[in-house]
Structures are given as structure tokens and as C-alpha cells.
Design a protein around this motif. Structure first.
Motif, short mmCIF file in Angstrom:
data_model
loop_
_atom_site.label_atom_id
_atom_site.label_comp_id
_atom_site.label_asym_id
_atom_site.label_seq_id
_atom_site.Cartn_x
_atom_site.Cartn_y
_atom_site.Cartn_z
N ALA A 122 37.53 28.03 31.12
CA ALA A 122 37.37 28.87 32.30
C ALA A 122 37.57 30.33 31.95
O ALA A 122 38.53 30.95 32.36
N PHE A 176 36.99 34.27 32.30
CA PHE A 176 36.83 34.94 33.58
C PHE A 176 35.37 35.30 33.82
O PHE A 176 34.71 35.85 32.96
N GLN A 177 34.91 35.00 35.02
CA GLN A 177 33.51 35.23 35.35
C GLN A 177 33.37 36.21 36.51
O GLN A 177 34.14 36.18 37.45
N LEU A 178 32.38 37.03 36.39
CA LEU A 178 32.03 37.92 37.49
C LEU A 178 30.62 37.59 37.94
O LEU A 178 29.93 36.80 37.32
#
Lengths: 889, 889
Positions: B784, B786-788
Motif C-alpha cells: 500500500a 501512498f497513492q494520490l
């Protein structure tokens, strides 16, 4: 905003009286109201702006230039109004005025009581009557007024503000009615002379002010509609509340941060300082203008000597004050909770008190004021002094008891009250401390707007004074031996005690700063800091803070803190606490699936996965979006279109039942349909009945997509099945074939095609529609919901949840959705592992995991599966049948 | 830890002298060293523990119970040592001792100068020589010593601490050598009497102490190996640094928070308070024990009257001080930067100064000490006073110039220095301010350990005093009219000025608190707060803070702050700034692909996607993991196994070349191979040459998986191709067929099978191995990252990056990886949109987007694509050819 529906609502919020429970309906109602208000103000501002432009165009003929100039000026002013500092100055100014007026009124009330009491000195019984009746009347009025107008105004307000700043929407707590109730209720409550405080309510009042002010300011521009900005402003407002209450800007900012925040953006630091300084300044300037003071000084000015404030050898005594205050603070919190729980548990008492709602405050007030009656028991505990007077005398820089004899007592001013002809000053102080202790713990449970900071502060000062006087009696010439004699200053001990006890009760260090700002002297900084830190260390290991205790009593949604220091040792991971049965929708689901999923769960957002076989998480969709998708699919415009098509195709069929839904539907709305998509623009909603929708309380800030989601309401109505099954708590899927006509609602009948379908036809058509695949094209999807991993530790999860104010997070394993963790699970896990006593209990699941072999087996296996799948995309690995969505709750 | 390789390293860090640039090698080196040290200490503690257990078992025969008891006690003690408060107390104690010793030495140095100067009063020239030579020698020694031992000790240290607390690893800044260099260098620099400060270096020294202490404590237990805990302790250490420097615990905590943090965990608040209080307490107690003070009081005690500290009508004057200080502070920062840039730009000067490294400090010191020579120009600017003496005199509560005449001047103590027979006290003050201003700005550019806080503080006090004296001259009887005369207190103005100017230079509000704690009086709280806030408002709109300015000059990795208040207006989204050409690996890639990807990019982590067609992001893998995967695949154990299998299969073949890689490989390691996986346990690494590896600087804290990743070193060696291509900066893929034998490295030859392959055979075997599909089973994947989203706003991105201390974040669209945003892009975007002047520039890409139609079109389209794909999983949508990975950098 202040409608006339207060009576109904007061009934509806019965639970919030006397530390009532936080119920979900409240949250739902609050959210709706917020959305409605937002919409209203938005529309209003838009319409105003367009009106201004219209004006500009119409008057072009005449002095166009002049007009343009005016509009430009207006625009400039409006853009200025949008700046933060204007808002903060207005907030500070207003709060200073409120604080000053409240103080003024309280002073008048207390003077009136003294005047009555003094005027009747011929008859003790009359005197007693006057002494007792006055506070009972005031408290009863305060309790009644608050309960009728806004029961949310009861209590301190700091717990609620903590919850709101955590991201939970409790909008009902920030309305104009609550403001009025809080201010008037507080004034009356404090005017009664009960041991109640002003600080907590002022934090709430300042937040109310900020919320109302930003609502008002949003009429001028769009900046005030930003949610995160409003949260920032609320944080500043809390600082203003403390700042203008004590004229303590620095302490106010720090106290409000400690009490309300978990993580703090240094970026917002200046806001608090700016507003609190301005507010404290105005508050003190008002006192100067009113000729109360000659110039701006501290509220409780002390006059300790500067050159030798204390001896190094006095430090053990200060440390003892700190440790004792720690135990005392924990005891206070415990006592306060015990009283609330006792009254709740006693069914008989409870029923009686509930019936006669105002009896409990009256009885408590009667008891306390009887005990403080000056000619009675009050003579042994300086009963005739008000809270402020007690504090002033306790901080006095003279020694009351030199060499243990009360003879050398200085009989100037109010200090006289501590003197009793028969009794030693030590006995007076001990009695004062003991009596005030339980009185304050009891008085703060009265359902009026009140805080506990000031009473605790005074008790702490008295305790410090007691230790100080003992030290002065023990070392009459001071401890310092070589040269000059520096006598011990008991007032310094009082300062230390006040800071330590209030720090212990609230679990804050910044009470030290508040005490310096209150007294105007910082010379005792090291003793105060040492005592406050020791008190905190003791109190935090024994009990939660008073505010956390109230949060738990009120069952507000919260996230407990992890314990001091030993959080590295937690052996809990996300996989131990996550919920594995996640509600999800797949990319290729039908509207029927959607419908079923919406029926079963109450989650605010739903996970979107690629397919039930792959479970690859693609994003999350808000419940409202899905509801609107469904209602669009089954909505009237679509049906009308279908009818239009059908009529074009087969001209021969005649309309059969056309007027069935024009009249009766709208009449039965309020009876059976509990959900109503309002399109009205009026700020008062007369048809709003008791909201008992099964929606979750509105926990905000979860979506990464920023723009508020507009539910496409108003343009289409909602059909039978959608509404019936979505919004009734007991769905009856068997009756789907023949929905009663009463379930049909609509708001506008502007279609040009006549709706000529029978109910059966509609039902059939809807059945047909439900089998279509969902088209997510017009649906707002949050493509990056927050994800955790199975092996994320509890500590990290806690940090992330509090940092980002999350409500829930999905647990994924190499892209596959395998669980969800919400605030609830996290709370349970933390509370299960850290009990109040500080003893850690291993959660049941953690024991199954061998911490020694905690390698990445799981991940590797999952990846392996995915890898296999990639090679042969045929076999579904998890036997999650798609009909598992069908089960009802 | 303190090895003997300082000379080499000193040369290698030439760039960091005189505000050198931050180079990547530093970071890489630092990271390696950190990993090595960590490993070493871990192993050591494990071995010690097992030794204890062994002892227990062996001695069971004798007094077993006694032994068990001892071990238990030991365990208990060790577990106690692990508690935070023990660490904090030790830190506070140690820092207080350091601070006191440094102060003591500085005082002796300054006394010696005075003694020399005083003893030679017969001859002015000799006096001048003594006055000038002494500081020149001290400063030159300090500069030389620092440069030889640890060039990282140069300067304030606050900018570096800010970077480190941001999550960037600059481990070379936290070594024992740096500690020694900083302490001794600082003592000498301040002993010279130059206008330099102690605060910034003390923040650095305290952090050094904390780092060394936790390294030392980790010998006892495993708690000190937690990275996040160490960061928390560093934050507390910064507070201790300020706290023990000024004996200002509260101000220290607040100042360190403001200066070093962006987001602050309230959970860690108490740590700072606890340690800083203890430190300040010990610091002041040492002064009492040394008979310098009678009891614990403030450092620069003032004695202003308490009952009427200032008049309400004096407030405009205080506001003027604030605004003027704001401009002054901005000017100071600008001047400081200008000097550095000027000296850098002037090639000729620069070359000369670089050659004679110690000339620049000597020249600057000569200039400044010449100008302050008391019989010379110094007589007009109180030149003979030390910094501390100036501050004491400036905070004096008597008025120097009553009614504009210098006659009523009080000739007591050092205040005499301000008096000049011919010149007015106003002229002296103005000269002092002007001269000290540029002198301080110049002196802080000298490459010695020094801060700028104290000089600025003194200048501010002088400015305040000037305004105060003017006011006193203007209103000789005070402003207040009715009744008692309250004369104006110029010392109060000095307090306000000091807080305002130091607040403006450092962009902090907490200088107000520091000033109260320094002077021991809080009566001027409102004027100070008003002035500080105004000064901050002015200075922040003109220039970055001094520390941010140094960060930019030194090119340290940082994230600029968003502007005041108007951050809602940014019209930039992630899609405008993201890098679309992301390096990724697919789930079904071969080792050759892996190899190529590792060759081309320098990112610390790589994205793992499902396939090049779907681009569904599955997680991220650390570069080190991939390298170990590759080396495992091509490693010796695997080859030996292959050989074993081969020999079993075909017994007839004979071993041909067996001794080819036993000797020559290890000799040529240091010549050609720049990467070396060390398995040695010694703390000194003699073979460590200039690290110039192409790895990225170690930005930490990005992975959600918590456990440190152990590179599987030591158990297998690394083969020819893997190493050659991975770790040489100029890969030569053509030469892959015939790798020279010199590239073979290994560390242990413990195999039982003889390695009998020829080089060609090995190359062939490796070619074959490279074509296998990667098995990610034993690879740690962060599932996981970090996603934007494309539409995430700049404001939100900034918040998330600073909250979580991110280095980079992937941009996804419905699960598909479409870009990556790193700190660099974010920084560029913010700097592009907010220039120093506060003028916002729209980034070029933002103008292409119509903000009016910013609906979720993009998302919907992407989703649609995914939906299509789901139905027919054949056509790849994005023409990203898989060979795009092949291209070299």
C-alpha cells in the motif's frame, strides 16, 4: 436559523440531558441540516452576485464608469473580507466583548446576592432563605432555559469540540440557538456562585462564534465554504475561547491545542496566537475603559518578590504538591464519573429526576449553598467568598500563619474570611479543600453550561496554600542560611498547586503557562513546571482526562490515545482487528446487486473491486452516489423517456391510469416515507420529522476527492422500489411486485409526456432496469481510498487515523481487498489492550500469531496466488459467492 | 565510532564548507553507515543477551536461585532503561552539563581578553594588537578545527535538524566527531567575542547527544532501534537544546516546534517539556552550586515595576517596534544571503579563499574586532561590552536619557559603556544597531559553529531601547494623566524589540515566551505579543526565515511552506506536476527486465504493476530488495547448486578451472567495484572509499511495512553481471558475454562443492538465469504505497507529504498507475506558484485546464476503459512498449 420547532426538538434530544448518550440520529440530522444550510447560503450568495452584475449592465446607460468603480471597490472589499486576519480580528473582538459582558453580568449577580444577604443581617433565617433561594432560582432557570432552547449547550463543550476537530460532524452543536443558550445559561449558572467554571463553555462559545461568523461571512465570498478552512478556524477559535477567558493568549493557544488536537499543523499556529492576543487585549482594554483597572495587567496579579522567589531547598515541597495533585486530579475525574454513573444507574431516582427535569439541579444547588451559608458551616470554609475572591486571597503574597499562630494574620480585605476566632487557618484550608472538592465534582454534573477548570484551579491553589503555610510555619525564617533571611512565600505554593491540580485534571502541561499569564509573574517557572509534569505523570497513569472521561460518558465517537511511551510494545496488527466481511461492489455488477448491497450495509462508502474473483480494489464510492445512480436508473425521467420511446413505437396503446399518482402520494409522504430529498430553499423545514434513518453518523474528511458531491436531486423523482427498499428499515422484497401507490413521491411534475404506466407496468419496468449492468460513468469515485496492510502495526494505524482524521481504511494485500478497519475496531483494539489502570491485555487474536516467525509469508502467498491467476485467469480462488450480498444486515 | 579516516572525509566534504551544497553522496554514505551501525549494535545486543542466558544455564549447579534473581534484576533494570523518561532525564542532565561547561569556558575566554586588554592600557597599539589577535586566533582555530574534524558542525544546525526531522537521513550530521567539533568549535567561536549565538548550535548539539545516547542505550535493549522513536527523541532533543541554552523550558519547546516541525504530534509534547524542564533546572542549579547565583532565577532578570508596567497609550509605539522589526528581520535574512551569494559568485575571491581556507574567517574577525576596538570606533557603540553585558544593560529598568539630556545617566555597572562624553546616548544606540546589524549578518557566514539568534536578539533589544528612550524623552512624566505619575520604562521597550526582531528573523511567535523566561517577567505580555505578531506578518511576507534561507543556500532537501492563508486559491493539481514516465516492474517480468530497470533509474523504490497493459498498481518494492533478488538468482549458492545437479546428472565431466576466482577477485575489489556488501562486524570500515554510488539519497519513512529490510547478504556472493551492471555508473551491456574475472567477488568460500565453471560457462548460465521469470515470493513488497489522484490539489498533496513525511507518492486512476510525484516536483510546483515576494504565478500546465469544467470526466473515461478491458481482456490500451524500460537513464 432560529426556527420555532424548538419544543419538538427538545423532546427529541432527551438523551443528551445529564450527560446523555450520543445517538446516531443526531449526527444524521446534523449532517442534513448542514448540507441544507450550505446549499441555501451558496445559492443566496450566487444570486446576490448575479444581481450585482445585473445592476452593472442595466445602468450602463447612465454613469457607467461610476458604477464600475463601485463594483470594483465592492469586489476589492469582498476579497479583503476573505482574508484570514479580518476573520480572526472580528472573532477576537466579538469574543472579548462576550467575555467581558458575561463577566460583568456575573459580577452584578454576585453583588446582588451579597447585597441581599447583607441587608437581611437582622434575621438569620431570612438571610439563609436569601442565600439559598437566589442560586437555586438562577441554576434552575439556567437549566430550564438551556434545555428548552438547546440541550447541546449543557456542560463544558471541550469534549464536543475535540470530537468536532477530530473530523466528526456535530453541526447541531454549532448553531445560533446553542450560542444563545450557552451564553445566557452560563451567565446565570456562574452568577449563582456555585463552584463552576467559565473556561470550557468559552471554548464552545468561541467555536460557535467562529462557525456563525464564517456562515455570515460566506455571504460575501466563497472562501468560507471550504470545509478544511472552517476546521482550522475552529481550532483558532478554541484558543480564543481560553485566551479571552483568562486574558492568557499563549496559555490559551497551548491549552486548546493540548485539549482538542492529536496532531497539530504548525502552519495554523499563528492564527491562534493572533486571534487570542487580539481577544485578550480587547478584553483587558474593556476593563481599563470601564475604570476597573488603571492599565492592562494580569487578571489575578501577584506581587511576589523577584530577587529571591524561592529557595532551592523548597523544591521537594513543590514536588510533593505535584505528586499529590496528580492523585487528587485522578480522584476528581473518578468522582465526577462516579456521580454521573450513580445517578444514571439508580432507576428510581433517574425516573423521578427525569420527570421533574429541574429538580436535580435545584437539589444539588440547595445542598451546596446550604453548606456554604456563611453563618453556618460556611464560616469554617470561607463560604462567603466568591470563587474569584478566594483565588485572589489564596495568591496573596503575605503569610497567614506565622509560627503556627493565627494572631499575626493580616486583616485586610477578603483575607479576613479565612480567619475564624476558634479555628486554626490550617483547619479552614483543609475544610475548604475537602468540601470544595466534592462540591465541584457534584456541581459540574448539573445540566447547565459550566466548566470544571476554575473550581479545580481554586482547589489546587488552596492545597498549595496549605502546603505553603505549613512550610512557613515549619521554617519561620526561611531555609536559606547564609546572610539575608528570605521568608517562605505561601502564595508561590498556591500558584504551583493551582497549576498542578488543573494540569492533572485536564492532562495538560500548558496550565503552567496559563498560571503565569493569570498572575503576571513567571518567577516560579521551574517549581510550576516540575509540579505540573509530576502531576501529569501520576494522573495520566491513573485516569483519563476529565474531557476524555466525559467523551466516554457521552459516548461520543473518539479515538483513545495510546499509552505513554510503551506503544512500541503493542503486538497487535491490522490483521487482528480488521473486519474481513467487507461490503463491496464489482465493476460489472447489475443495479440489482447495487440495490442489495445498499440495503444490507450502513457504511458511508463502499469499496469498488474489479471482480469478486480478483478482488482488486479500484476505489471507493460514496453511498449517496450509489443511491443517486440507482434512483437515476429507476427515476421518473428515465421512465418518461421509456414511455416516450414506447409511444413512438406503438401508437395504438392508450393511456390507462394516468392520474393515480398526482394527488394521494404527496399526502402520505409524512406518514410512511421517512426519507425525503428536499429541494426547498427555505431555511426552516417544517416537515422535518424525527430523523431515524439508518444512515451512519456523518464522519467527514474521508474522501480524497475534494469537491462536495452534489446529489442529483430535484431533477428527477425517485421510484417505488428504490425508495422503499433503500430507506425503510424493514425491506419487504416479496411485495416488490405490487408496490402500494402511497410510496410514490415526487416533487415536480414538469414532464411533457404523460406518465401513463400502471403500477404493475412500473414494477415490471423496474425489474427489467435492475438487471442492467451499472454504468459508473457519471459516478464520482475516490480512486485512492486509504489502504493499510495486514501487517501494519496498531501504533502506525493509530497515527495514520489521527493524522488524516480517517473514518475507515481498507486493508489490501497486493491490490486485493481483504478487509476494512474502521474507527470502531481501532478503538476496541486500543481499549482492549490498554485498560484504564494501565494494564495491557493481549487481544485474543494476537495470541494465535507467533511473533517469532512473522516473516512475509502471507504477502508472498497472496502474491503467488495473484501470479498464478495472472497465468490462468479462470479459477476463482475465494469461494465468496456473489449472493452473499443478498443477506439482509 | 570515531574512526581515523577523518582526513579523507574532510576533503570529500569540501562542498559543505561555507554553506556548501548538499550532495547525494552524503546521503548514500550516511544511509549505509546507519545500516551498518544498526546491524552491528543489533548483533552485539543479541550476542550479549544470549551470553547472559548461557551463564544462567552453566551455573545452574551452584546457587541457581541467586543467579536467576540476578538475571531477573538485570532484565528489570534493562526494561526500565528502555523507558522514555530515563532517556529524557539523561539527555537533559547531560545537555545541562554541556551548556554550563560551554558557558563557563566562554566566560573564561572573554575574561582573558579583557584582562589582556586591561593590562596593556599603557600602549594603545599593543592594546589594539591584543584586542584583535585574540579573537582572530580563536576564530581561526575554531574554523580549522571544525573543518578538519567534522565540516558538518559548521553553522547553526537548525536547518539540518529541520531536514532530518522531515524524514531525510543526514546521519553524518549526528556522529560523535561532529559533536566534539561542534562543542569545541562553538566554545572558541563564542569565546572570541564575535556577535555570534549559541542557540542554533545547541539545538544541533542536543540532537547529537540524543542520537549518541540512543545508540549507547541500544546496547541495553531493543527499544532504541525503533526509527520513529528516534525521530520523536530528536524532536525532544531540539527542545532541550533551546531549553538549556536560555533556561527557558516552555519557550524552548515551542521554539523548537515552530522551527523544526510542520506537523506536530501532541502525544510527544510532554517529552519536550519534561526533558527541557529538567535540563533548564540542572543548568540553573549548577549556577547556584557554583555560587554565581543565590537561587534559581531568570538568566537576564529584569526588575520592572509590576503595578503599572505600561500605559495603554504606549501601545502604538510597541506596534511601531513590531512593524519596524519585521522589516529589519527581513533585511537581515536578505543581507545574510546576499553576503553568502556574493562570496560564492566572486570566482577570484572564492578561489583565493578556498585555497587559504582559514583566511576568510580571519579577515572577517579582523574587520569586526577592529571596528569594535574600545579606544577607537568602539567607544561610540559600547564596543567593550560582551554580548551578555550589552543585553543586561539594555534591559535595565532605569531611564538613560531623561528629557533628552545624558546628564542624568546612572553611572552604575556596565551601563557606563553606553555613555560617551561628547555623543548623545541616542547616537550611541543608533551606531550600535547599524554596526551590529551588518556585523552579525557577516559574522554568521563564517564557517564556524555559530547561531544568529542571540546577536539578533541583542540588536532588537537595542532598537527597542532606542524607541523607549525616545519615548521617555518625549514624555518625561509618562503619558498617564490622572493622579500618579508613571514614567515610561525603556527597558520594557527593549524586551519588546528583542522578541520582535528575533521573531521576525526566525519566523516564530514563541520568541515572546523565550523573552519572558529569559527576563523572568511576563508583565509586558500584550505589547510583546502584538509586536511579535506584527513583525512576523511583515517579515513572512517579505523573506523566508533565516533557517529556510540557509536550507535553500545549502540546497538541502526540503518542502517549502504554502503561503499564509491563500492556499485555497491554488489552481494546481497533481496531474499538472506529476512525472508520467514511471519506472515500474510487472508481475511477470524476467530477471533481465529487473536488471534493466535497476540499471536505468535511481529511485529508491519501484512500482510493481500487474502487467504493462493493465498497469494496475500492486505495490512498491525497495531497490535493495530487487538487487538482492537479482543477486540471489545469479549468486554463487545457486550456481553451486546448479553445478551439483549437473555433476549428479553427468558424472563424466571433470572440473576444469577451479581456482580462478579464489585470489584475484578480492584483490581488485577496491579498484573497480564500487559497491560492496559488507559482512564485517567491525565498526570501522577501512576499505570504504569515496562513495559515489548512483543511489538516491536515503529518504526514509516511506514504506508502510515497518520492519527494516535485511538484505540477504553474507550467505551468498554476488555474481559478475549483476554487480557490474547494477553498480557501475556506466553500464556496458555489450561486454556481458565475457565478464572479466576481476569483477567476481565473494566473501566466504564455505561451499562443499567445487566451483569448476569457466567464465564463459558462468556467463552463459547467467544469461539463462536472466531469462527466467522473477519469483517475488521472498521479496518484501509494500502493498500500500501512498497513492494520490490526478485531481488531488496541491494544498492537499502538500499536507499529506508533510504529515506523513513522504518522499514520493504514486498517482493512480482507478487502480492504474499513471504517474509519480516526488518531493522535487512538489517543491518546484510550490516555488513556481509562490515566489518570495508573495506573487503567485500560475504554472504553465494549469492554464490549459479549464477550471470551470473540472468534472470527473477523466475518471469516468478511465473507468470506462477499465470496464471495457474487463469485458475483453485482449487489447492493451496504452501504447507503452515494454522495451521502454530498456533505455538507459
Amino acid at each position: 436559523m432560529a426556527g420555532g420547532v424548538s419544543d419538538q426538538r427538545a423532546l427529541q434530544y432527551e438523551q443528551t440531558l445529564m450527560y446523555g448518550r450520543y445517538t446516531q440520529e443526531l449526527g444524521v440530522y446534523a449532517k442534513e441540516e448542514a448540507a441544507r444550510l450550505k446549499e441555501t447560503t451558496q445559492r443566496r450568495s450566487i444570486s446576490e452576485r448575479s444581481r450585482a452584475l445585473d445592476l452593472l449592465e442595466y445602468d450602463k446607460g447612465r454613469c457607467a464608469k461610476c458604477r464600475i468603480c463601485t463594483v470594483r471597490c465592492q469586489k476589492f472589499l469582498i476579497s479583503r473580507v476573505g482574508e484570514d486576519w479580518i476573520f480572526l480580528i472580528l472573532l477576537g473582538l466579538f469574543m472579548a466583548l462576550v467575555s467581558w459582558v458575561v463577566d460583568f453580568c456575573i459580577a452584578i449577580c454576585l453583588q446582588a446576592q451579597k447585597w441581599m444577604y447583607g441587608g437581611l443581617d437582622s434575621n438569620v433565617f431570612l438571610q439563609y432563605l436569601a442565600w439559598v433561594t437566589y442560586p437555586v432560582v438562577l441554576i434552575t432557570f439556567s437549566a430550564g432555559f438551556t434545555q428548552i432552547l438547546a440541550p447541546q449547550a449543557v456542560g463544558s463543550g471541550i469534549p464536543e469540540m475535540k470530537t468536532i476537530l477530530r473530523g466528526v460532524v456535530l453541526k447541531e452543536y454549532l448553531t445560533f440557538k446553542t450560542f444563545v443558550a450557552k451564553v445566557i445559561g452560563l451567565t446565570c449558572a456562574l452568577g449563582s456562585g456555585m463552584p463552576l467554571g467559565k473556561e470550557g463553555p468559552f471554548v464552545h462559545i468561541a467555536s460557535l462564534c467562529a462557525a456563525l461568523l464564517s456562515k455570515f461571512m460566506s455571504l460575501f465570498g466563497g472562501i468560507y465554504e471550504n470545509e478544511s478552512r472552517n476546521i482550522e478556524m475552529l481550532a483558532a477559535a478554541c484558543a480564543v475561547g481560553v485566551g479571552c477567558c483568562f486574558a492568557a493568549p499563549i496559555g490559551g493557544v497551548l491549552f486548546s491545542i493540548e485539549v482538542t488536537s492529536t496532531f497539530f499543523a504548525v502552519r495554523n499556529y499563528w492564527r491562534g496566537f493572533f486571534a487570542a492576543t487580539f481577544s485578550a487585549f480587547i478584553f483587558r482594554v474593556l476593563a481599563v475603559w470601564n475604570r476597573d483597572e488603571e492599565t492592562i495587567t494580569a487578571l489575578f496579579k501577584t506581587r511576589f518578590r523577584l530577587d529571591f522567589p524561592f529557595d532551592l531547598q523548597e523544591l521537594p515541597a513543590f514536588a510533593v504538591i505535584g505528586i499529590a495533585s496528580g492523585f487528587g486530579g485522578a480522584l476528581f475525574v473518578y468522582l465526577n464519573r462516579l456521580i454521573v454513573q450513580f445517578i444514571r444507574k439508580q432507576k428510581a431516582i433517574n425516573r423521578f429526576l427525569m420527570k421533574k427535569r429541574l429538580l436535580y439541579p435545584a437539589l444539588v444547588t440547595l445542598l451546596i449553598s446550604t453548606l456554604t451559608f456563611p453563618p453556618g458551616f460556611g464560616q469554617f470554609m470561607a463560604g462567603k467568598l466568591t470563587q474569584k475572591e478566594s483565588l485572589v486571597t489564596l495568591l496573596d503574597n503575605r503569610t497567614w500563619a506565622k509560627q503556627g499562630i493565627a494572631e499575626e494574620f493580616d486583616y485586610i480585605g477578603h483575607s479576613q474570611a479565612w480567619k475564624h476566632p476558634q479555628v486554626n487557618v490550617f483547619v479552614t484550608l483543609v475544610l475548604f479543600i475537602v468540601m470544595k472538592f466534592w462540591m465541584s465534582a457534584l456541581a459540574t454534573t448539573i445540566p447547565v453550561p459550566c466548566g470544571a477548570f476554575m473550581p479545580v484551579f481554586v482547589i489546587g491553589a488552596a492545597f498549595g496554600r496549605l502546603v505553603g503555610e505549613s512550610m512557613a510555619a515549619w521554617f519561620p525564617d526561611g531555609i536559606h542560611t547564609d546572610g539575608i533571611i528570605y521568608p517562605i512565600v505561601p502564595g508561590g505554593y498556591a500558584v504551583v498547586g493551582a497549576a498542578a491540580l488543573s494540569g492533572a485534571v485536564t492532562h495538560t502541561v500548558s496550565t503552567a503557562v496559563i498560571v503565569f499569564e493569570l498572575t503576571g509573574q513567571i518567577s516560579h517557572i521551574l517549581p510550576v513546571m516540575i509540579a505540573v509534569i509530576l502531576a501529569n505523570a501520576v494522573a495520566q497513569s491513573l485516569q483519563p482526562s476529565l474531557y476524555d472521561s466525559i467523551i466516554r460518558i457521552k459516548k461520543l465517537p473518539y479515538l483513545p490515545e495510546l499509552g505513554w511511551g510503551h506503544h512500541e510494545k503493542y503486538n497487535i496488527r491490522v490483521e487482528d482487528i480488521m473486519v474481513r466481511d467487507v461490503r463491496y461492489i464489482t465493476l460489472n455488477c447489475t443495479y440489482r446487486d447495487l440495490h442489495n448491497v445498499l440495503l444490507t450495509g450502513h457504511l458511508k462508502t463502499l469499496a469498488l473491486v474489479e471482480s469478486a474473483a480478483s478482488m482488486i480494489l479500484l476505489g471507493s464510492i460514496e453511498r449517496a452516489q450509489l443511491q443517486s445512480l440507482l434512483s437515476q436508473q429507476l427515476g421518473r425521467p428515465r421512465r418518461l423517456e421509456y414511455i416516450r420511446e414506447r409511444t413512438v413505437a406503438e401508437k395504438k396503446r392508450l393511456s390507462m391510469v394516468s392520474d393515480i399518482e398526482s394527488e394521494p402520494g404527496s399526502q402520505r409522504v409524512s406518514q410512511e416515507v421517512r426519507f425525503q430529498i428536499s429541494t426547498e430553499e427555505s431555511s426552516i423545514s417544517p416537515t422535518r420529522t424525527a430523523p431515524q434513518k439508518p444512515l451512519k453518523p456523518a464522519l467527514k474528511k474521508t474522501s480524497v476527492v475534494e469537491r462536495p458531491i452534489e446529489m442529483p436531486t430535484g431533477t428527477h423523482d425517485n421510484s417505488a422500489i428504490g425508495l422503499k427498499n433503500l430507506f425503510c428499515t424493514n425491506p419487504d422484497t416479496e411485495g416488490m411486485e405490487e408496490p402500494p401507490p402511497s410510496l410514490k413521491i415526487f416533487f415536480g411534475d414538469d414532464g411533457d409526456v404523460e406518465d401513463d404506466m400502471t403500477l404493475r407496468e412500473i414494477a415490471e419496468w423496474e425489474e427489467q432496469q435492475l438487471d442492467e449492468q451499472v454504468n459508473f460513468n457519471n459516478c464520482k469515485i475516490d480512486p485512492a481510498p486509504f489502504q493499510l496492510v495486514e501487517r501494519t502495526s496498531l501504533h502506525k494505524t493509530h497515527t495514520i487515523f489521527s493524522l488524516l482524521g480517517l473514518d475507515h481504511a481498507y486493508v489490501t494485500s497486493i491490490g486485493r481487498l481483504i478487509g476494512v478497519v474502521s474507527l470502531k475496531e481501532l478503538r476496541k483494539a486500543i481499549e482492549g489492550s490498554v485498560t484504564v489502570k494501565g494494564v495491557k491485555v493481549r487481544p485474543p487474536l494476537a495470541s494465535f500469531r507467533d511473533s517469532g516467525t512473522s516473516s512475509s509469508e502471507n504477502e508472498a502467498t497472496e502474491l503467488h496466488k495473484l501470479w498464478d491467476r495472472h497465468k490462468s485467469l479462470s479459477l476463482p480462488r475465494e469461494p465468496t459467492p456473489p449472493d452473499s450480498d443478498e443477506k439482509c444486515q
